[in-house]
Design an enzyme around this catalytic site. Structure first.
Site, PDB file in Angstrom:
ATOM      1  N   LYS A  81      -4.253  -8.643   0.392  1.00 49.57           N
ATOM      2  CA  LYS A  81      -3.224  -9.187  -0.888  1.00 49.57           C
ATOM      3  C   LYS A  81      -2.642 -10.451  -0.561  1.00 49.57           C
ATOM      4  O   LYS A  81      -3.392 -11.381  -0.517  1.00 49.57           O
ATOM      5  CB  LYS A  81      -2.083  -8.208  -1.135  1.00 49.57           C
ATOM      6  CG  LYS A  81      -2.802  -6.770  -1.745  1.00 49.57           C
ATOM      7  CD  LYS A  81      -1.912  -5.840  -2.192  1.00 49.57           C
ATOM      8  CE  LYS A  81      -2.433  -4.600  -2.411  1.00 49.57           C
ATOM      9  NZ  LYS A  81      -3.235  -4.364  -3.845  1.00 49.57           N
ATOM     10  N   TYR A 141      -2.214   4.869   0.293  1.00 49.28           N
ATOM     11  CA  TYR A 141      -3.707   4.530  -0.113  1.00 49.28           C
ATOM     12  C   TYR A 141      -3.907   3.178   0.822  1.00 49.28           C
ATOM     13  O   TYR A 141      -3.018   2.506   1.028  1.00 49.28           O
ATOM     14  CB  TYR A 141      -3.376   4.058  -1.585  1.00 49.28           C
ATOM     15  CG  TYR A 141      -4.650   3.508  -1.993  1.00 49.28           C
ATOM     16  CD1 TYR A 141      -5.927   4.404  -2.331  1.00 49.28           C
ATOM     17  CD2 TYR A 141      -4.992   2.221  -2.231  1.00 49.28           C
ATOM     18  CE1 TYR A 141      -7.204   3.752  -2.836  1.00 49.28           C
ATOM     19  CE2 TYR A 141      -6.362   1.764  -2.568  1.00 49.28           C
ATOM     20  CZ  TYR A 141      -7.147   2.468  -2.985  1.00 49.28           C
ATOM     21  OH  TYR A 141      -8.594   2.040  -3.478  1.00 49.28           O
ATOM     22  N   ASP A 195      -0.355  -0.020   7.872  1.00 48.73           N
ATOM     23  CA  ASP A 195      -1.140  -0.755   6.797  1.00 48.73           C
ATOM     24  C   ASP A 195      -0.197  -1.646   6.015  1.00 48.73           C
ATOM     25  O   ASP A 195       0.572  -1.004   5.509  1.00 48.73           O
ATOM     26  CB  ASP A 195      -1.816   0.344   6.085  1.00 48.73           C
ATOM     27  CG  ASP A 195      -2.463  -0.235   4.537  1.00 48.73           C
ATOM     28  OD1 ASP A 195      -2.348  -1.355   4.582  1.00 48.73           O
ATOM     29  OD2 ASP A 195      -3.026   0.468   4.149  1.00 48.73           O
TER      30      ASP A 195
HETATM   31  N1  PLP Z   1      -3.792  -0.612   1.524  1.00 48.88           N
HETATM   32  C1  PLP Z   1      -2.878  -0.595   0.843  1.00 48.88           C
HETATM   33  C2  PLP Z   1      -1.460  -0.497   1.172  1.00 48.88           C
HETATM   34  C3  PLP Z   1      -3.135  -1.028  -0.641  1.00 48.88           C
HETATM   35  O1  PLP Z   1      -2.318  -1.079  -1.482  1.00 48.88           O
HETATM   36  C4  PLP Z   1      -4.433  -1.146  -0.795  1.00 48.88           C
HETATM   37  C5  PLP Z   1      -4.593  -1.729  -2.206  1.00 48.88           C
HETATM   38  O2  PLP Z   1      -4.225  -1.532  -3.141  1.00 48.88           O
HETATM   39  C6  PLP Z   1      -5.508  -1.064   0.099  1.00 48.88           C
HETATM   40  C7  PLP Z   1      -5.181  -0.722   1.506  1.00 48.88           C
HETATM   41  C8  PLP Z   1      -6.946  -1.747  -0.377  1.00 48.88           C
HETATM   42  O3  PLP Z   1      -6.889  -2.781  -0.704  1.00 48.88           O
HETATM   43  P1  PLP Z   1      -7.965  -3.593  -1.453  1.00 48.88           P
HETATM   44  O4  PLP Z   1      -7.902  -3.224  -2.898  1.00 48.88           O
HETATM   45  O5  PLP Z   1      -8.046  -5.022  -1.209  1.00 48.88           O
HETATM   46  O6  PLP Z   1      -9.497  -3.010  -0.938  1.00 48.88           O
END
Ligand code: PLP
Length: 427
Positions: free
Chosen positions: A268, A145, A240
């Site tokens: 985060k 994700y 990511d």
């Molecule tokens: N990338 C990863 C690995 C994530 O776990 C998340 C959210 O859980 C995101 C991107 C997206 O982040 P946000 O919820 O701050 O938009």
């Protein structure tokens, strides 16, 4: 059983005003059933709900609260900045300090840009990769994700997996068609896709340790081989690190696994509980971003001073206290070892995956190495397990497709209680 009457009433009211009663779908408890708890406050390792029940927190705001809730230094920094100003929309020294600190912690970052969420960070990194390579397609992995931007929803983990959304509404087919899907830990498949389509592929984006289908580790040489293929074929390698950044080590998964990407995205932990994201990496690529280049990206609240105060203070503590990472790993391994011994003794088939302070339990027989093995878990057992833990004061993610996050505030007493609660679960 806890009394949850105030949460039940709050959720009833919320559904009159907010779609599904929540501002982010995974909070809705849809997979596990029951009423999401409405929180009142949090301190250290504990959450307190409206009815006054307390819980050991293994979500930690889905990752950011690595130091625990209400860390005194972070609270002080935020309070002090709030006295100065909330936002200027003009440059501040806090943003420069933040960028310099991140560069110190992550050696392959030459330039870094702040945004306000992980989604923004990932979608901006992909646009940048497309602008840099002048190619359109991207490769992403099933069950990973990267936020809710159009390019990322195909076969995504987290809430989409939890809710079983197969057909992502509202995403134009032409956008989805440019996202190629691969299976995590299947290097032969990636080699084949690249061999056939490398002239069209701008980037590979992945979670180095996946946390949105439970916690799923990369197998030996998987990331290393992707690194080599990207270099050979002018494909931008985007890690990511929204979950893993500053969590698995000061330099994130890159440092822990010793594989280095071209671009890295953060979220985060980088904001210490405030809305912050960032993307950064190689100077030649990052120099394509406006105002230096023609790849446009912007944000009214990017680098917001209060968010920078929380993030900078959190990162400084992590940078200055390397023992935190050892403590986090030790606590998480203690959980893993105790669970493994218990389930083995009981002759129960449970897969436990762990990396640093990320851990997940899967009620299935085969090792969990990708999305299809993660999906083989028994949902009914997970539901019962989740509610058993909740009723005994242990707050877990309400989905098997999410990793648990350990915070530094979780100490021996909380570990012991968690082991007691988990090992009292019978099915
Ligand atoms: N990338 C990863 C690995 C994530 O776990 C998340 C959210 O859980 C995101 C991107 C997206 O982040 P946000 O919820 O701050 O938009």
């Amino acid at each position: 059983m806890n009394n949850n009457s105030k949460s039940i009433e709050a959720f009833r009211l919320a559904q009159n005003h907010i779609p599904g009663g929540v501002n982010s779908p995974v909070r809705a408890f849809q997979q596990v059933g029951g009423t999401p708890l409405f929180m009142s406050h949090a301190k250290g390792a504990y959450l307190y709900d409206l009815d006054g029940n307390s819980y050991i927190d293994y979500i930690n705001s889905w990752g950011p609260m690595i130091l625990g809730h209400g860390h005194a230094e972070v609270v002080k920094a935020v309070q002090s900045q709030a006295q100065q100003a909330f936002s200027f929309g003009a440059p501040t020294c806090a943003e420069v300090d933040m960028a310099a600190l991140i560069k110190k912690m992550v050696p392959n970052i030459d330039l870094i840009r702040m945004v306000s969420s992980g989604t923004e960070a990932c979608m901006s990194a992909v646009r940048l990769a497309r602008g840099f390579t002048k190619k359109n397609k991207i490769i992403k992995f099933e069950g990973h994700y990267h936020g809710h931007a159009d390019s990322f929803l195909k076969k995504a983990g987290s809430g989409l997996a939890t809710l079983g959304i197969q057909q992502e509404g509202g995403v134009p087919k032409c956008v989805a068609d440019d996202t190629l899907i691969a299976t995590f830990n299947n290097i032969e498949q990636i080699e084949k896709i690249i061999e056939q389509q490398h002239t069209e592929i701008a980037c590979i984006i992945l979670e180095p340790v996946a946390g949105n289908m439970g916690c799923v580790l990369p197998q030996k040489n998987f990331l290393e081989r992707i690194r080599t293929l990207c270099t050979q074929h002018n494909i931008v390698f985007i890690m990511d690190e929204v979950m893993t950044g500053f969590r698995l080590a000061r330099g994130g998964a890159q440092e822990k696994l010793n594989v280095w990407a071209d671009l890295v995205t953060y979220g985060k932990v980088i904001g210490g509980g405030m809305p912050v994201g960032a993307f950064g990496g190689r100077k030649d690529i990052m120099s394509c971003i406006a105002p230096l280049g023609n790849v446009y990206q912007a944000g009214t609240l990017s680098g917001n001073p209060i968010a920078m105060a929380a993030g900078y203070t959190t990162l400084s503590i992590l940078n200055n206290t390397p023992s935190i990472y050892q403590q986090l790993e030790r606590a998480t391994q203690q959980l893993k070892n105790a669970f493994e011994i218990h389930f083995k003794t009981k002759q129960k088939e449970v897969q436990i995956n762990q990396c640093g302070s990320m851990i997940s339990l899967h009620f299935c027989t085969q090792p969990v190495t990708n999305f299809s093995t993660a999906s083989a878990g028994n949902n009914e057992t997970f539901k019962q397990f989740f509610h058993h833990c909740l009723a005994h004061g242990v707050y877990l993610p309400p989905s098997p497709f999410e990793t648990w996050f350990i915070s530094a505030a979780i100490q021996d007493a909380e570990i012991k209680k968690t082991i007691d609660v988990v090992t009292a679960f019978h099915w």
